[in-house]
Scaffold this active site. Sequence first.
Site, PDB file in Angstrom:
ATOM      1  N   LYS A 115      32.155  39.616  37.949  1.00 43.32           N
ATOM      2  CA  LYS A 115      33.663  39.913  38.271  1.00 43.32           C
ATOM      3  C   LYS A 115      33.681  39.538  39.704  1.00 43.32           C
ATOM      4  O   LYS A 115      33.944  38.883  40.670  1.00 43.32           O
ATOM      5  CB  LYS A 115      34.897  40.137  38.351  1.00 43.32           C
ATOM      6  CG  LYS A 115      35.237  40.477  36.843  1.00 43.32           C
ATOM      7  CD  LYS A 115      37.004  40.791  36.292  1.00 43.32           C
ATOM      8  CE  LYS A 115      36.700  40.607  34.861  1.00 43.32           C
ATOM      9  NZ  LYS A 115      38.323  41.688  34.863  1.00 43.32           N
ATOM     10  N   LYS A 198      32.669  34.299  24.145  1.00 45.69           N
ATOM     11  CA  LYS A 198      33.282  34.930  23.483  1.00 45.69           C
ATOM     12  C   LYS A 198      34.951  33.723  23.674  1.00 45.69           C
ATOM     13  O   LYS A 198      34.973  33.416  25.211  1.00 45.69           O
ATOM     14  CB  LYS A 198      33.654  36.306  23.469  1.00 45.69           C
ATOM     15  CG  LYS A 198      34.283  36.167  24.925  1.00 45.69           C
ATOM     16  CD  LYS A 198      34.615  38.245  24.815  1.00 45.69           C
ATOM     17  CE  LYS A 198      35.672  38.398  26.524  1.00 45.69           C
ATOM     18  NZ  LYS A 198      36.283  38.841  26.286  1.00 45.69           N
ATOM     19  N   LYS A 201      40.685  34.777  27.836  1.00 43.79           N
ATOM     20  CA  LYS A 201      41.732  33.713  28.753  1.00 43.79           C
ATOM     21  C   LYS A 201      40.920  33.317  29.863  1.00 43.79           C
ATOM     22  O   LYS A 201      42.329  32.512  30.228  1.00 43.79           O
ATOM     23  CB  LYS A 201      42.754  35.142  29.443  1.00 43.79           C
ATOM     24  CG  LYS A 201      43.154  35.519  27.934  1.00 43.79           C
ATOM     25  CD  LYS A 201      44.650  37.013  29.125  1.00 43.79           C
ATOM     26  CE  LYS A 201      44.402  38.176  28.427  1.00 43.79           C
ATOM     27  NZ  LYS A 201      43.820  39.097  29.062  1.00 43.79           N
TER      28      LYS A 201
HETATM   29  P1  ATP Z   1      39.665  38.301  30.582  1.00 44.10           P
HETATM   30  O1  ATP Z   1      39.316  36.373  30.687  1.00 44.10           O
HETATM   31  O2  ATP Z   1      41.127  37.956  31.912  1.00 44.10           O
HETATM   32  O3  ATP Z   1      39.146  39.024  30.767  1.00 44.10           O
HETATM   33  P2  ATP Z   1      39.795  37.939  27.712  1.00 44.10           P
HETATM   34  O4  ATP Z   1      40.432  37.120  27.002  1.00 44.10           O
HETATM   35  O5  ATP Z   1      39.042  38.576  27.858  1.00 44.10           O
HETATM   36  O6  ATP Z   1      40.421  38.046  29.152  1.00 44.10           O
HETATM   37  P3  ATP Z   1      40.662  40.811  27.866  1.00 44.10           P
HETATM   38  O7  ATP Z   1      42.176  41.104  28.689  1.00 44.10           O
HETATM   39  O8  ATP Z   1      39.504  41.609  28.999  1.00 44.10           O
HETATM   40  O9  ATP Z   1      40.638  39.730  27.211  1.00 44.10           O
HETATM   41  O10 ATP Z   1      40.616  42.022  26.751  1.00 44.10           O
HETATM   42  C1  ATP Z   1      41.939  42.284  25.780  1.00 44.10           C
HETATM   43  C2  ATP Z   1      41.303  42.940  24.715  1.00 44.10           C
HETATM   44  O11 ATP Z   1      41.067  41.607  23.948  1.00 44.10           O
HETATM   45  C3  ATP Z   1      40.078  43.818  24.796  1.00 44.10           C
HETATM   46  O12 ATP Z   1      40.688  44.912  23.426  1.00 44.10           O
HETATM   47  C4  ATP Z   1      39.288  42.999  24.500  1.00 44.10           C
HETATM   48  O13 ATP Z   1      38.567  43.549  23.527  1.00 44.10           O
HETATM   49  C5  ATP Z   1      40.273  42.053  23.262  1.00 44.10           C
HETATM   50  N1  ATP Z   1      39.295  40.501  23.234  1.00 44.10           N
HETATM   51  C6  ATP Z   1      39.402  39.842  24.507  1.00 44.10           C
HETATM   52  N2  ATP Z   1      38.453  38.593  23.444  1.00 44.10           N
HETATM   53  C7  ATP Z   1      37.911  38.495  22.411  1.00 44.10           C
HETATM   54  C8  ATP Z   1      37.261  38.170  21.478  1.00 44.10           C
HETATM   55  N3  ATP Z   1      37.133  36.752  21.695  1.00 44.10           N
HETATM   56  N4  ATP Z   1      37.129  38.242  20.869  1.00 44.10           N
HETATM   57  C9  ATP Z   1      38.143  39.386  20.016  1.00 44.10           C
HETATM   58  N5  ATP Z   1      37.986  40.494  20.817  1.00 44.10           N
HETATM   59  C10 ATP Z   1      38.445  39.854  22.127  1.00 44.10           C
END
Ligand code: ATP
Length: 336
Positions: A115, A198, A201
Amino acid sequence: MTAKPRLLSGMQPSAASLHLGNYIGALMSWKALQETHDAFFFIADLHAITVPQDPATLRENTRLTAAQYIAAGIDPAKSTLFVQSQVPAHAQLAWVLNTLTGFGEASRMTQFKDKAAKQGSDAASVGLFTYPILQAGDILLYQAAEVPVGEDQRQHIELTRDLATRFNARFGETFRIPEPYILKETAKIFDLQNPQSKMSKSSESPAGIVWLLDDAKTTAKKIMRAVTDADGRVVYDREAKPGVANLLTIFSVLGDVPISSLEEDFAGRGYGDLKKALVEVVESTLGPVRERTLELLADPAELDRILAANADRANEVASATLADVYDKVGFLPRSS
Ligand code: ATP
Ligand code: LTN
């Protein structure tokens, strides 16, 4: 009757909507786990200010995220569903744990490195650096036995275990050592336009992310335009056919059908048929989640009241642990 094991997890309110990856990878398992566990689920707004943010948006996204937890089936009467900043012990315990963490130890956290690299290391805040220590506090305050998270969070759970062990050794038995409960790789959802990464967000792939709050038409369009390949066969092969494999995973999880039966059903038919059927399955799951979210948001006062009552419940557990910690480290109690 033996007490149910305690479980805790959370997500940052870093976007207005959660996406299909959050739904499948986190919310669906949380919903199931709340039946067998004494579950605490929170919205990590203290973590969300470790990167530049807009105050009005943060407040709005916190409510939106809470509404989506509930709409996806997290029942605030069964689980304790709260906003992190409403329970002051999180910030207080984080301070104590900061003093037990080595600078080098914190410097090894790979999420910080990733990050910080994105922001430029001069722009990265000390809060972003100590993010995993705040996370350790979240977990230890509730004496959680299990922490369901994705593989990317494993290092933070290891740090949490190390800090708990260190505190216990130095000041006497205080914290339960938590176990990671790593959610299955099969529940990992990829970006529809870029099925090597993946769904996330914070990624910049508007057409590749299925937001829970997208309307039915937008979602259908994104699915119909998902990247596949030129081969034309509906076969699950994560390496050679990542786009098709991703669609099959989503179908299998939401439709509750094994991938092998999907391969049979769609043998000799094209990707168009698969996508059309998937649109139906996704809408039948996300449609009700979207509607329920909008209902909840129509009465923000009631939503805030639910969150306040749940924060009270969380606070009871958290403040007891914090009082024990304050006593053990030698703070002079305020006389009453
Ligand atoms: P950011 O981009 O802000 O890191 P993110 O979309 O990657 O957000 P997180 O807030 O890191 O999401 O994760 C929240 C939860 O959702 C975690 O438990 C993570 O394992 C799950 N998660 C996030 N993205 C995925 C994905 N693409 N597939 C399955 N599980 C996910
Ligand atoms: N860092 C986590 C969110 C998070 C969390 C926690 C998860 C903050 N505190 C405590 C489990 C337990 C994430 O980005 N997914």
